[in-house]
Design an enzyme around this catalytic site. Structure first.
Site, short mmCIF file in Angstrom:
data_model
loop_
_atom_site.label_atom_id
_atom_site.label_comp_id
_atom_site.label_asym_id
_atom_site.label_seq_id
_atom_site.Cartn_x
_atom_site.Cartn_y
_atom_site.Cartn_z
N TYR A 179 38.13 29.12 9.50
CA TYR A 179 37.11 28.12 9.20
C TYR A 179 36.90 28.02 7.68
CZ TYR A 179 36.72 28.31 14.20
OH TYR A 179 37.04 28.27 15.53
N ARG A 226 31.39 38.18 8.12
CA ARG A 226 32.53 38.44 9.00
C ARG A 226 33.85 38.02 8.34
NH1 ARG A 226 34.42 36.41 15.02
NH2 ARG A 226 34.60 38.50 15.91
#
Length: 353
Positions: A179, A226
């Site tokens: 992403y 993350r």
């Protein structure tokens, strides 16, 4: 698994054990991005896992990639998430909302404004995505200008503030899985020649700017990050500089004293050990495909502090109890992972009804 049941403090949260619920896209939000009516029940059912990390949640209209995913940038979103956090807290759990900007992993048919996705560079991922009209090729994204990059940082900051307003205990910044933030890391997805491209330091710059803005807004103790080193999700490839990029990133995150770093492990054991050495706070390590009997191995070996779980938690709302009792586990129904209603979402049986 003795160490698995030891308590731990994450930020200011006192957790009863070392398990956590990993973020999992479920695509059951309303069309405007408000969490659906069953979401509060779904998360509350799994409160015994202690720390729940929500599904990826877009910080802006540009941040949406898939259909029916939740947002956290309008008052309706905040109201919807408030119902979720209230139920989770009433059940004894804590919730971090994961802030996920999909970047180029998007399609105009999936977004409120029907525009193409945005990315560090105008390079398509060469993949298809599900849309209301079926599977479609992902179009070439629009390259973000430097001004738009600054605006996107602000979007993340406002979304973090909205998450806390909604009662969340913190936010996880999604810098993984192909992403937007991960796209800045990739040598094949970021060919910029300005201060956001080229060197390791430049490719990490956007991630650090986002993190600093969120820390200033909600506090380091409420912020996690993350990463997915060496895992080519959505064809993002960090190249030969990848290990050095993650070492540099972790060093920079260390200066910000975040609550935790969450690793989706891609197989580079040496890099994982280096991250453990560099990172002083809680380290969450998720190993895809690990066997149930290995769930505590990284904790027992000092590599990780917590073991987030995905599909096991999805199919077993009482996973903690089942693991302690060595009870059989429900099998996940892959056909109901994304979209739909209660089936495969809130109807998995518990040992005790």
């Amino acid at each position: 698994m003795t160490n698995l049941w030891n308590p731990i403090t994450i930020g200011k949260l006192n957790l009863p054990h070392r398990l956590a619920m990993a973020p999992m896209t479920r695509s059951r939000a309303l069309s405007d991005g408000t969490p659906g009516s069953l979401s509060a029940e779904y998360y509350a059912q799994r409160a015994s896992l202690g720390l729940l990390i929500s599904e990826g949640t877009q910080p802006s209209e540009d941040g949406q990639g898939y259909t029916m995913t939740p947002g956290i940038y309008t008052e309706k979103h905040i109201e919807g998430w408030r119902k979720v956090t209230d139920e989770v807290h009433a059940a004894g759990g804590y919730l971090f909302i994961q802030l996920m900007h999909a970047g180029r992993m998007s399609h105009p048919d999936n977004t409120p404004h029907h525009r193409k996705g945005v990315a560090p560079s105008a390079i398509a991922p060469g993949a298809e995505i599900f849309t209301p009209n079926g599977m479609m090729e992902i179009p070439v994204p629009r390259e973000l200008s430097q001004t738009e990059i600054k605006e996107t940082v602000e979007d993340f900051k406002k979304a973090a503030a909205s998450a806390i307003k909604a009662g969340a205990d913190g936010v996880e910044i999604h810098g993984a899985n192909g992403y937007l933030i991960h796209q800045f890391f990739g040598e094949n997805s970021n060919i910029r020649t300005d201060e956001y491209g080229g060197s390791v330091e430049n490719r990490v710059r956007f991630a650090i700017e986002v993190t600093k803005a969120i820390v200033e807004e909600v506090g380091a103790e409420r912020t996690g990050f993350r990463i997915s080193p060496n895992a080519p999700f959505s064809k993002v490839d960090e190249g030969q500089s990848g290990p050095d990029l993650y070492r540099y990133l972790v060093e920079e995150l260390k200066k910000l004293n975040l609550a935790y770093v969450h690793v989706m492990h891609g197989g580079d054991e040496e890099l994982l050990r280096d991250i453990r050495t560099l990172w002083p706070n809680a380290l969450l390590v998720n190993r895809p495909g690990r066997a149930l009997e290995d769930i505590a191995t990284d904790i027992d070996n000092g590599i990780a502090d917590m073991a987030p779980i995905g599909a096991w938690a999805l199919a077993n709302p009482d996973f903690v109890e089942r693991l302690k009792l060595n009870a059989p586990l429900n099998e996940p129904d892959k056909g109901t992972f994304f979209g739909g209603g209660s089936q495969g979402y809130v109807d998995y049986p518990a040992l005790k009804k």
